[in-house]
Design a protein around this motif. Sequence first.
Motif, PDB file in Angstrom:
ATOM      1  N   LYS A 118       0.807  -1.222   0.000  1.00 33.54           N
ATOM      2  CA  LYS A 118       0.000   0.000   0.000  1.00 33.54           C
ATOM      3  C   LYS A 118       0.842   1.275   0.000  1.00 33.54           C
ATOM      4  N   CYS A 119       2.127   1.153   0.257  1.00 31.67           N
ATOM      5  CA  CYS A 119       2.972   2.341   0.364  1.00 31.67           C
ATOM      6  C   CYS A 119       2.994   3.108  -0.954  1.00 31.67           C
ATOM      7  N   PRO A 120       2.947   4.461  -0.899  1.00 31.10           N
ATOM      8  CA  PRO A 120       3.175   5.311   0.275  1.00 31.10           C
ATOM      9  C   PRO A 120       1.959   5.535   1.173  1.00 31.10           C
ATOM     10  N   ALA A 121       0.855   4.835   0.940  1.00 24.33           N
ATOM     11  CA  ALA A 121      -0.296   4.945   1.843  1.00 24.33           C
ATOM     12  C   ALA A 121      -0.071   4.038   3.049  1.00 24.33           C
ATOM     13  N   CYS A 122       1.028   4.284   3.763  1.00 22.04           N
ATOM     14  CA  CYS A 122       1.391   3.468   4.924  1.00 22.04           C
ATOM     15  C   CYS A 122       2.025   4.387   5.957  1.00 22.04           C
ATOM     16  N   PHE A 123       2.425   3.830   7.087  1.00 25.89           N
ATOM     17  CA  PHE A 123       2.906   4.655   8.196  1.00 25.89           C
ATOM     18  C   PHE A 123       4.422   4.640   8.346  1.00 25.89           C
ATOM     19  N   GLY A 124       5.142   4.104   7.356  1.00 27.82           N
ATOM     20  CA  GLY A 124       6.596   4.096   7.439  1.00 27.82           C
ATOM     21  C   GLY A 124       7.176   2.832   6.840  1.00 27.82           C
ATOM     22  N   THR A 125       8.475   2.890   6.528  1.00 26.82           N
ATOM     23  CA  THR A 125       9.119   1.745   5.873  1.00 26.82           C
ATOM     24  C   THR A 125      10.480   1.397   6.479  1.00 26.82           C
ATOM     25  N   SER A 126      10.854   2.033   7.589  1.00 27.51           N
ATOM     26  CA  SER A 126      12.212   1.864   8.102  1.00 27.51           C
ATOM     27  C   SER A 126      12.518   0.425   8.535  1.00 27.51           C
ATOM     28  N   TRP A 127      11.500  -0.344   8.894  1.00 27.49           N
ATOM     29  CA  TRP A 127      11.727  -1.728   9.339  1.00 27.49           C
ATOM     30  C   TRP A 127      11.375  -2.757   8.272  1.00 27.49           C
ATOM     31  N   CYS A 128      10.978  -2.308   7.106  1.00 28.43           N
ATOM     32  CA  CYS A 128      10.542  -3.257   6.075  1.00 28.43           C
ATOM     33  C   CYS A 128      11.630  -4.260   5.716  1.00 28.43           C
ATOM     34  N   ARG A 129      12.864  -3.794   5.629  1.00 24.76           N
ATOM     35  CA  ARG A 129      13.960  -4.705   5.275  1.00 24.76           C
ATOM     36  C   ARG A 129      14.143  -5.782   6.335  1.00 24.76           C
ATOM     37  N   LYS A 130      13.987  -5.411   7.593  1.00 24.43           N
ATOM     38  CA  LYS A 130      14.106  -6.399   8.664  1.00 24.43           C
ATOM     39  C   LYS A 130      13.011  -7.456   8.554  1.00 24.43           C
ATOM     40  N   PHE A 131      11.788  -7.007   8.230  1.00 24.63           N
ATOM     41  CA  PHE A 131      10.692  -7.956   8.046  1.00 24.63           C
ATOM     42  C   PHE A 131      10.962  -8.881   6.854  1.00 24.63           C
ATOM     43  N   MET A 132      11.342  -8.291   5.728  1.00 27.77           N
ATOM     44  CA  MET A 132      11.536  -9.076   4.515  1.00 27.77           C
ATOM     45  C   MET A 132      12.709 -10.032   4.630  1.00 27.77           C
ATOM     46  N   ASN A 133      13.696  -9.703   5.473  1.00 24.61           N
ATOM     47  CA  ASN A 133      14.845 -10.581   5.683  1.00 24.61           C
ATOM     48  C   ASN A 133      14.573 -11.684   6.695  1.00 24.61           C
ATOM     49  N   GLY A 134      13.363 -11.700   7.262  1.00 27.76           N
ATOM     50  CA  GLY A 134      13.008 -12.744   8.216  1.00 27.76           C
ATOM     51  C   GLY A 134      13.580 -12.541   9.598  1.00 27.76           C
ATOM     52  N   GLN A 135      13.978 -11.310   9.932  1.00 25.97           N
ATOM     53  CA  GLN A 135      14.549 -11.047  11.254  1.00 25.97           C
ATOM     54  C   GLN A 135      13.476 -10.974  12.340  1.00 25.97           C
ATOM     55  N   VAL A 136      12.218 -10.834  11.925  1.00 25.05           N
ATOM     56  CA  VAL A 136      11.099 -10.768  12.873  1.00 25.05           C
ATOM     57  C   VAL A 136      10.136 -11.907  12.552  1.00 25.05           C
ATOM     58  N   SER A 137       9.741 -12.651  13.569  1.00 20.39           N
ATOM     59  CA  SER A 137       8.806 -13.762  13.366  1.00 20.39           C
ATOM     60  C   SER A 137       7.867 -13.871  14.552  1.00 20.39           C
ATOM     61  N   PHE A 138       6.631 -14.306  14.285  1.00 20.88           N
ATOM     62  CA  PHE A 138       5.636 -14.445  15.341  1.00 20.88           C
ATOM     63  C   PHE A 138       6.012 -15.558  16.310  1.00 20.88           C
ATOM     64  N   GLU A 139       5.534 -15.420  17.536  1.00 21.90           N
ATOM     65  CA  GLU A 139       5.697 -16.466  18.542  1.00 21.90           C
ATOM     66  C   GLU A 139       4.547 -17.461  18.456  1.00 21.90           C
ATOM     67  N   SER A 140       4.823 -18.704  18.623  1.00 24.09           N
ATOM     68  CA  SER A 140       3.877 -19.824  18.771  1.00 24.09           C
ATOM     69  C   SER A 140       2.496 -19.556  18.185  1.00 24.09           C
ATOM     70  N   TRP A 141       1.495 -19.291  19.069  1.00 30.58           N
ATOM     71  CA  TRP A 141       0.105 -19.173  18.621  1.00 30.58           C
ATOM     72  C   TRP A 141      -0.120 -17.957  17.735  1.00 30.58           C
ATOM     73  N   GLY A 142       0.777 -16.985  17.793  1.00 25.61           N
ATOM     74  CA  GLY A 142       0.632 -15.815  16.945  1.00 25.61           C
ATOM     75  C   GLY A 142       0.766 -16.133  15.469  1.00 25.61           C
ATOM     76  N   ARG A 143       1.259 -17.329  15.149  1.00 23.82           N
ATOM     77  CA  ARG A 143       1.411 -17.728  13.753  1.00 23.82           C
ATOM     78  C   ARG A 143       0.111 -18.230  13.133  1.00 23.82           C
ATOM     79  N   LEU A 144      -0.868 -18.494  13.961  1.00 22.24           N
ATOM     80  CA  LEU A 144      -2.126 -19.067  13.468  1.00 22.24           C
ATOM     81  C   LEU A 144      -3.063 -17.940  13.030  1.00 22.24           C
ATOM     82  N   ARG A 145      -3.220 -17.789  11.737  1.00 20.54           N
ATOM     83  CA  ARG A 145      -3.985 -16.667  11.211  1.00 20.54           C
ATOM     84  C   ARG A 145      -5.473 -16.761  11.508  1.00 20.54           C
ATOM     85  N   PHE A 146      -6.027 -17.975  11.651  1.00 20.57           N
ATOM     86  CA  PHE A 146      -7.466 -18.061  11.909  1.00 20.57           C
ATOM     87  C   PHE A 146      -7.815 -17.557  13.307  1.00 20.57           C
ATOM     88  N   LEU A 147      -6.808 -17.369  14.167  1.00 20.49           N
ATOM     89  CA  LEU A 147      -7.053 -16.812  15.492  1.00 20.49           C
ATOM     90  C   LEU A 147      -7.108 -15.276  15.466  1.00 20.49           C
TER      91      LEU A 147
END
Length: 233
Positions: free
Chosen positions: A54-83
């Motif tokens: 959606k960018c530039p209709a977003c709130f910032g991009t400074s951490w996007c590279r960290k997300f795309m590189n897999g440096q951030v990941s959900f914990e246990s139950w947070g990975r279940l999208r139906f929750l």
Amino acid sequence: MLRFLPLKLGRLYRCLKLLLVLGLSVILLMNTHNLFASFQKNELTDRRFINLNKCPACFGTSWCRKFMNGQVSFESWGRLRFLDVFNVKNVFFAQYGEPREGTRRVVLKRLGSNQELAEIDQKICKRATGRPRCDLIQAMYKTEFARINGDVRLLTPGVVEGWSDLVHCPSQRLLDRVVRRYAETKDSGSFLLKNLKDTERMQLLMTLAFNPEPLVLQDQSIRTRVLATESPQ
């Protein structure tokens, strides 16, 4: 008659619990494939999930590279999208890792519920086209968020006054500090609005208009100002 009433209520309660358990079991069975896929896939590397599409209709991009590189990941139950249906406030617990610093726990939060974020998208479209649905990326360039170009040196009170509580009656000093903090620079020295990229200026103005919470969290003095504004007279 009254003696049998508690028994009937007890049976009804047990039946409802049984139905609830059966319902949850059916949901789990129907989502078995998604269940295993959720544990194997890191959703935070998905451009659509983190709304990078959606960018530039977003709130910032400074951490996007960290997300795309897999440096951030959900914990246990947070990975279940139906929750996510139960996660109305869009708050997630995750692990963030740096090669030299190791891994630490972080809290991720979207800047609103799914409904609130959808309403923001609709407002952008209405401002640009008059319709509730549109191409967000193209629409951003037709809103007031794109009218401040690289020739403008400072973000002045007359431009953003009244957009949100943070800028209900802003001073030039406050806006200068907001710009510096958004750019993640030190307060010493001068950082001008024109030093930001076009997309960064639009993201800053959009954040000021719809949800200045990230700007407030970046600076203690801004937090103090907001608390003073919200306190009863």
